[in-house]
Every structure is written in structure tokens, then in C-alpha cells.
Design an enzyme around this catalytic site. Structure first.
Site, PDB file in Angstrom:
ATOM      1  N   ASP A   1       5.420  -1.863   6.741  1.00 31.50           N
ATOM      2  CA  ASP A   1       4.394  -1.556   5.755  1.00 31.50           C
ATOM      3  C   ASP A   1       4.725  -0.162   5.231  1.00 31.50           C
ATOM      4  O   ASP A   1       5.457   0.604   5.874  1.00 31.50           O
ATOM      5  CB  ASP A   1       2.982  -1.619   6.345  1.00 31.50           C
ATOM      6  CG  ASP A   1       1.928  -1.732   5.233  1.00 31.50           C
ATOM      7  OD1 ASP A   1       2.276  -1.508   4.047  1.00 31.50           O
ATOM      8  OD2 ASP A   1       0.761  -2.032   5.538  1.00 31.50           O
TER       9      ASP A   1
HETATM   10  C1  BGC Z   1      -0.320  -1.887   2.125  1.00 28.51           C
HETATM   11  C2  BGC Z   1       0.521  -3.135   1.893  1.00 28.51           C
HETATM   12  C3  BGC Z   1       1.203  -3.016   0.548  1.00 28.51           C
HETATM   13  C4  BGC Z   1       2.026  -1.740   0.509  1.00 28.51           C
HETATM   14  C5  BGC Z   1       2.726  -1.519  -0.817  1.00 28.51           C
HETATM   15  C6  BGC Z   1       0.472  -0.604   1.947  1.00 28.51           C
HETATM   16  O1  BGC Z   1      -0.344   0.504   2.015  1.00 28.51           O
HETATM   17  O2  BGC Z   1      -0.856  -1.916   3.425  1.00 28.51           O
HETATM   18  O3  BGC Z   1      -0.270  -4.279   1.951  1.00 28.51           O
HETATM   19  O4  BGC Z   1       1.991  -4.142   0.327  1.00 28.51           O
HETATM   20  O5  BGC Z   1       1.163  -0.622   0.718  1.00 28.51           O
HETATM   21  O6  BGC Z   1       1.795  -1.232  -1.806  1.00 28.51           O
END
Ligand code: BGC
Length: 757
Positions: free
Chosen positions: A229
Site C-alpha cells: 500500500d
Molecule cells: C490507499 C490505497 C490506494 C493507495 C493509492 C493508499 O493510501 O490505502 O487503497 O490504492 O493509497 O492511492
């Protein structure tokens, strides 16, 4: 791309560099070897492709796209084909926009209604969540674009999501939190899985070998790429060794250097490094091979699909006196700001820059004239008496009031959890006041997670739209005015109040620790076991027609755990309009050595029936449908015995049931020691024979001094004998039984059973 050749030419530094992003959304290229970069984008309810001129991190600066209903709504469709169609549309949009991987779907379990990101997740039930996620992935990947199943795993709250440790016992982890991912991984084979920010039992997911390798790859057979993530990486070399291939976004070379250093000093093996690099190259190659330069997407067609999907997800919670569908010839008032400006998506990384949004107020024009009063503001939660008075006057002078209510972005979002389960107080007050003057009041809800409804007895109708995407207004009116018959069913329980929820005592935890003390009893598993009244049960949803259920047939009465069970049931539309019904299959283990839920969802089918039409629905259940996760064998396990098969139209509306006997071949490890209880020995095949002497000695205590033993004393003594560890009989028998004899018993049992029973 010739991956083998590229691998042989890459330098250590180049390999390390391929393991992190070049910026927020792209992988790195190696030009001299013809390795291009690819782009990934959020999702998962539309395409959030960042504009090129944006710095990357901005949340709202994405291209104009179509916002489909959020996951919380999608799951309520209980419709694999519908979700597949959504996936196809998203995959096509990705192709047309040169996006290689869509970052979603999110399939984390809804442990508490307070999780700020519940709107992005499917269900409190792992079977439903994983099946819907599988359809989403299959749809996206049918267009040769990758999905990223997220957030693996146990990201069930936003509070301290980057540091909190979810403390979960092994059975609960597998039966609930990992199961939400398992079917999706095994069946849909996503190209990528995104690890979560949090720790599980003290170890960050981004460097959790048990999670990323032992379970994901070795048990489930995942052969794609694991991406972090955004910003989830802690110790990068440890992450590579654990199975985290790609770090996103860029760490500006810092972590690449750490990887190089770790390989040089031998703390990270070249094999682990190469595995990760190959996974990145495979993903890039898939994009190169499958990119479709000619793909185009039609925003208006996708908007129409968004409306269609939304109308098949909405859940009619209450419909007293058949207040819905609305009669067009009556004077209808739409009340509430959301009628004019709907809340149709949540805030954060899934936020779509919708190219258009249709409100219910606008969409109603197709059907009839409605009047409108705003009722409340959305910038804060302040009761505006003037707005409420105006709404009350309008309601009084109308035949029916439809109040559009729900949560605003201030109440739920990625990044923070909800503080309570209530609607904004200004809306509760509005509903109370309007319902007091207008008995024919309907509430249309826009929210990503359950809300308390203190006014429930005073309104006749409630339509739950969740967050219905940019076409929500059209879909709502199609249902309100009866063009579409509602067919959504709740993918989560609506408890009466927050404190009824099983995680209430342990959410969001103490500091960086959250204990999942409720264990496997999440959602309906808990409410059913406690026999607790709820506002609306899991699987509930009304229709404008009625259905009858008959002829539940099990094609066997006895099976072994290697067989599968086929069963069928007939469902008939007994009303006057066409409709869709979600047929739900639950299984109960009648008797078990471990505590198990009263019922668990193990199958569902959505069918469409014309008035008078009936269909036969066939289900097939395999061993998994009867199993629990056994923490002694570290695997799914079925116990011999009877199981009840229940067919329902909701988890609390079981229409038919029948039973099946399953004979298991599963074994558990068993070693007899002096601490083993007499009761456990007696449960073994011919068990009593091993401890005849002990039983005899113990029974002497039952003989007493000749006086009649009361029933209670006899029960107590029997229980005492069952729970007696073998060694205790040495002192209980006045040493007529010796420690040596106990050791001999253990040796004999162990020789006969060879370590498992
Ligand atoms: C989120 C993800 C997301 C990623 C990119 C993160 O903060 O938890 O779900 O895909 O950011 O935006």
C-alpha cells in the site's frame, strides 16, 4: 519481453531499482534493456487516473471519469454477473487510458460499522466478500488489465492504520479475515495483491512472510506480484525476503540502496531479490503483451451501466402499507439536500472526478412533478430551524414526503473512523419533524455504513442506496416510481445501536494494539449466536413482488468429505410484477467440538422471475462449506456429523431446511500425556479399555458411605472424572495407581493412535 534474458543482463542496482515506483503511479523503466514503465491507478469504483500535470499525490486531480456505486452497494447486488460486467467496463477504461493495473477491489471485512473506509469494502461475511471480489477481478482482468486485491490483510479500521497491530487468533484470521481474500485469489487469480499498512500480531503486513509467502503463495497458489500500500514499507530488505515485490510509490532511491546493501552483506539472498524482480517484469510484460492501442471508452454508455448497477444494488429496508412504489398522481415532496446534490461516493483514494452526476430531483422529472425543500445543510451538523420549518410545511401540504438523508463526507472517509453510528443530528431532527406531520414518509439513505434509525417506527418506507455512484438519482427514481423492482440484500447487519456490535469493546483498540476478542463472531455470526434483535439482518431486502420457496432436494443423505453435495430448490414469483430474488444458502454444524456460528453463508444465487414464473436453482457444496479452520492442523477441517442446510431469503428468514451427514477423513494430532483428561481418552475408539482401572478406582468414590448419592452429586462426580487429568488418579486412588502405570497407559495409547485421531 524475454524475461530470462533481461534477468541475466540486469545489474544489482538495476534490479533493486525495479522494486520501487518511479513516482506516485509508475513503475521504473530500464531503457537499455527495453523494459518500459507501466502505470497503475486507483479504482476501484471508477478510474482515478491522475492528470499528468498533477504532482501525483493530489486526491481530486484526476481525469474526468465515471463513478460507479461503491463496494458497500455493489455487494448488496449479490450478483456475480453484474459485478463482472462492472469489472469489464473498468478494465476497458484502463485499456483506453493506458493503465496497466487498477488498484482494487478492497475486500476487507467490515468488523465495525465505524470503520471510515467500510464504504470501500464489501461485507461482514467472508464468503460474500470474496465471491464478489472474485467477480470484480475476473471482469477487469477479462480486458487483460491487472487488478490489485487490497488491503491484505486485517485493515479493518482507519485509526492508526499505518501502525496498529491487529491481534487475531489463528482460527479467526483464516476463517474470517483471510477467507475474504482467499476465494478471490484462488479463483480469479488477480495479477497483483496490495498488502495492508497495519501489523498483524506484531508484524507489518509489508514484511510478513507468513502472510505474503506461506499463506498467499504457498497455500493459495498466488503467482502474481505483491505491491505495498502507498507508503506501507517499513524494513525494505525484510519485505523483499517476506514476499513484497514492489514498493509504491517511489522511495526516491533510499530503499533501493538498502536492498543493494542487504544483498552485498548477505542479509538478503539473491534468490529472494530475483523472485521479486521477475514478478515485476512479468507484470510489465503482461502490459506490453496485452495493451490494446485501439481501446476506446464511451463515458455515456458507462454512465448508463452505472445507473443500471445502482438500481440492482439498492436495498428496500422497509415498505409498510406498500408505500412504494410512489403513486405518480399524488403530491410528492422531495426533502433534503441529498435530493438535489446526492452523496454518491466516499472520500479518499477512491474518489472519482465524475463527468456528470444525476440527482433524484432532476431524474424525477421523467416521472412526475415533485416539489422540494432543502431541509438541512451539509457543511456542518447544525439544526437549521428555518429549513426544517419550510420542509414541514411542504410535507403537510403534500401526500407523500420522501426525505433524502445520509452521511456527509465529514462523517465517513478514508483516513479516519466514524465517532458514532448516528446520522447528522440535523437530519434526525428533520425526519422526526416531517414524519410527525406526514404519515406517508419515506427515507432514502446515502451512507457507506449502517446508521442508527431512532425514527424508524415513524416512517413507512426506507430505501438504502449506500453510495450509489454518479447515476444514483436516476436509479433512486427508477425504484421509487416502480420502473425497477428493488432486489438488493444487505451485505451486513444493521444493529439497533453501536454497542450491540461485537467489536464495540475493542474498537479501535488501545494505542497501537487492537484485539479482535470477538474472534470469529463478526456480524451476523455474533447477533445470531446471541439471539439478538437487530434493526435489519444480514441478507435482508424487500421487493415489490413476493416469492415462494419449495422442493428443497438434497441429492444425497450421506457424503464423505471428498464428495460434493448437490442440492436444488424451486423459487417462484407469486406476485404481479417481475422481480429478482437472492436465494441464500446457509450451513450449520449441528454438533461440534469447537464453538461454531449458528449459520454461515455458503452459497447465493440471484435470479430474475416474471410473475408466475418459477426456476430451479442448483447449488453444489464441497468440503469447505462444512469446515472450520483448525488451529491444531493449521488447515480447514471437517468433523463427522450432521449438518443443516438452510435456504433463506435473508439470514433471519429461512424458508426451507434439510440435513446431511458428512463423514470426515480429517485427523488431528493427538499425543497422550499424564495431563490428558480421562474424558478425552474415553472419547477415543475403545477408549475406556485403556483406563478401566482408573475408572474403577474413581468409581469407588461414587459408592460413598452407603447413603444415596443425590443426582447433583452424581453429575458433579461424573464431570470430575471426565475432566481429571490421568496423573491426578495417583493421589485420588491412594496410590493404588502409580505414576509408572500412567506412563504405560500413555505409551499404549500413543502406540495405537500414532500421533493422530
Ligand atoms: C490507499 C490505497 C490506494 C493507495 C493509492 C493508499 O493510501 O490505502 O487503497 O490504492 O493509497 O492511492
Amino acid at each position: 519481453m524475454n524475461i530470462k534474458h533481461i534477468m541475466s543482463k540486469l545489474t544489482l542496482e538495476e534490479k533493486a531499482s525495479l522494486l520501487s515506483g518511479s513516482d506516485f503511479w509508475h513503475t521504473k523503466s530500464v531503457e537499455r534493456l527495453g523494459v518500459p514503465q507501466i502505470m497503475v491507478s486507483d479504482g476501484p469504483h471508477g478510474l482515478r487516473k491522475q492528470r499528468v500535470d498533477d504532482d501525483g499525490a493530489g486526491v481530486n486531480q484526476s481525469i474526468e471519469a465515471v463513478c460507479f456505486p461503491s463496494a458497500c452497494a455493489l455487494a448488496c447486488s449479490f450478483d456475480r454477473d453484474l459485478i463482472f460486467r462492472l469489472g469489464q467496463a473498468l478494465g476497458n477504461e484502463c485499456q483506453a487510458e493506458n493503465v496497466g493495473v487498477l488498484l482494487g477491489p478492497g475486500t476487507n471485512i467490515k468488523r465495525s460499522p465505524l470503520c471510515g473506509r467500510n464504504f470501500e469494502y464489501f461485507s461482514e461475511d467472508p464468503y460474500l466478500a470474496s465471491n464478489i471480489a472474485a467477480s470484480h477481478i475476473k471482469g477487469v482482468q477479462s480486458k487483460k488489465v491487472g487488478s490489485s486485491l487490497k488491503h491484505f490483510a486485517a485493515n479493518n479500521q482507519e485509526n492508526r492504520r499505518m501502525s496498529v497491530s491487529a491481534e487475531i487468533d489463528e482460527r479467526t484470521l483464516h476463517e474470517i479475515y483471510l477467507a475474504a481474500f482467499e476465494t478471490a485469489v484462488r479463483e480469479a487469480r488477480p495479477q497483483t495483491v496490495m498488502c495492508s499498512y497495519n501489523k498483524i500480531n506484531g508484524v507489518y503486513s509489508s514484511q510478513n512472510k507468513y502472510l505474503l509467502t506461506d499463506v498467499l503463495r504457498d497455500k493459495w497458489g498466488f503467482d502474481g506480484l505483491v505491491v505495498s500500500d502507498w507508503g506501507a514499507v517499513c524494513d525494505r530488505p525484510q519485505g523483499v525476503a517476506a514476499g513484497l515485490d514492489l514498493e509504491m510509490p517511489s522511495s526516491h532511491g533510499v530503499n533501493d540502496a538498502k536492498i543493494v546493501e542487504a544483498v552485498k552483506n548477505g542479509t538478503l539472498s539473491k534468490e529472494d531479490l530475483d523472485k521479486a524482480v521477475e514478478n515485476v517484469l512479468k507484470l510489465v510484460d503482461s502490459y506490453v503483451q496485452n495493451h490494446d492501442d485501439d481501446a476506446v471508452w464511451d463515458k455515456n454508455a458507462d454512465h448508463a451501466l452505472a445507473v443500471d448497477i445502482a438500481s440492482q444494488c439498492m436495498v428496500l429496508l422497509k415498505n409498510d402499507d406498500r408505500i412504494l412504489p410512489l403513486q405518480k398522481n399524488r403530491k410528492i415532496a422531495f426533502i433534503g439536500k441529498f435530493a438535489e446534490k446526492p452523496r454518491y461516493q466516499g472520500g479518499g483514494s477512491s474518489h472519482i472526478n465524475s463527468f456528470k452526476v444525476t440527482s433524484a430531483l432532476f431524474a424525477a422529472e421523467k416521472y412526475t412533478n415533485v416539489s422540494y425543500a432543502q431541509g438541512y445543510g451539509t457543511d456542518d451538523d447544525v439544526i437549521d430551524t428555518a429549513l426544517i420549518n419550510e420542509a414541514v410545511e411542504l410535507a403537510k401540504n403534500s401526500d407523500t414526503a420522501v426525505i433524502f438523508a445520509g452521511l456527509t463526507d465529514l462523517f465517513e472517509s478514508e483516513g479516519f473512523d466514524r465517532k458514532h453510528m448516528g446520522l447528522p443530528e440535523c437530519q434526525n431532527e428533520l425526519i422526526r419533524r416531517v414524519a410527525a406531520v406526514q404519515p406517508d414518509t419515506v427515507v432514502v439513505l446515502h451512507n457507506g455504513s449502517p446508521v442508527e434509525m431512532p425514527w424508524i417506527e415513524n416512517v413507512k418506507g426506507i430505501l438504502e442506496t449506500y453510495l450509489g455512484g454518479q447515476g444514483v438519482g436516476e436509479a433512486v427514481c427508477d425504484i421509487l416510481f416502480g420502473r425497477i423492482n428493488p432486489s438488493g440484500k444487505l451485505a451486513e447487519t444493521f444493529p439497533k445501536k453501536l454497542s450491540d456490535n461485537p467489536s464495540f469493546l475493542n474498537f479501535p483498540g488501545d494505542g497501537d494494539t487492537v484485539r479482535y476478542s470477538e474472534g470469529i463472531f463478526v456480524g451476523y455470526r455474533y447477533y445470531d449466536y446471541k439471539d439478538m434483535d437487530v434493526l435489519f439482518p444480514f441478507g435482508h431486502g424487500l421487493s415489490y413482488t413476493t416469492f415462494s420457496y419449495s422442493d428443497l432436494k438434497l441429492y444425497a443423505k450421506n457424503i464423505t468429505d471428498r464428495d460434493s453435495l448437490t442440492l436444488s430448490v424451486t423459487v417462484r414469483n407469486t406476485g404481479h410484477v417481475a422481480g429478482r430474488e437472492v436465494v441464500q444458502l446457509y450451513v450449520r454444524d449441528v454438533e461440534s467440538s469447537v464453538v461454531r456460528p449458528v449459520k454461515e453463508l455458503k452459497g447465493f444465487e440471484k435470479i430474475e422471475l416474471a410473475p408466475g414464473e418459477s426456476k430451479v436453482i442448483v447449488f453444489t457444496l464441497d468440503k469447505r462449506a462444512f469446515s472450520f479452520y483448525n488451529d491444531k492442523t493449521h488447515d480447514w477441517f471437517v468433523e463427522s456429523g450432521d449438518f443443516e442446510i438452510m435456504i433463506g431469503s435473508s439470514s433471519r428468514d429461512i424458508k426451507l431446511s434439510s440435513s446431511i451427514h458428512v463423514e470426515s477423513s480429517d485427523k488431528v494430532p493427538f499425543v497422550c500425556t499424564p495431563d490428558t483428561t480421562m474424558g478425552d481418552i474415553m472419547k477415543l475408539k475403545n477408549g475406556v479399555k485403556y483406563i478401566e482401572k482408573l475408572v474403577g478406582e474413581f468409581s469407588k468414590n461414587l459408592e460413598g458411605d452407603g447413603a444415596e448419592l443425590g443426582e447433583a452429586t452424581r453429575l458433579m462426580m461424573e464431570a470430575q472424572m471426565r475432566d481429571n487429568p490421568l496423573h491426578v488418579m495417583v493421589s485420588f486412588s491412594d496410590e493404588k495407581i502409580t505414576h509408572e502405570e500412567i506412563a504405560e497407559i500413555c505409551d499404549k495409547v500413543n502406540a495405537d493412535f500414532k500421533g493422530q485421531i
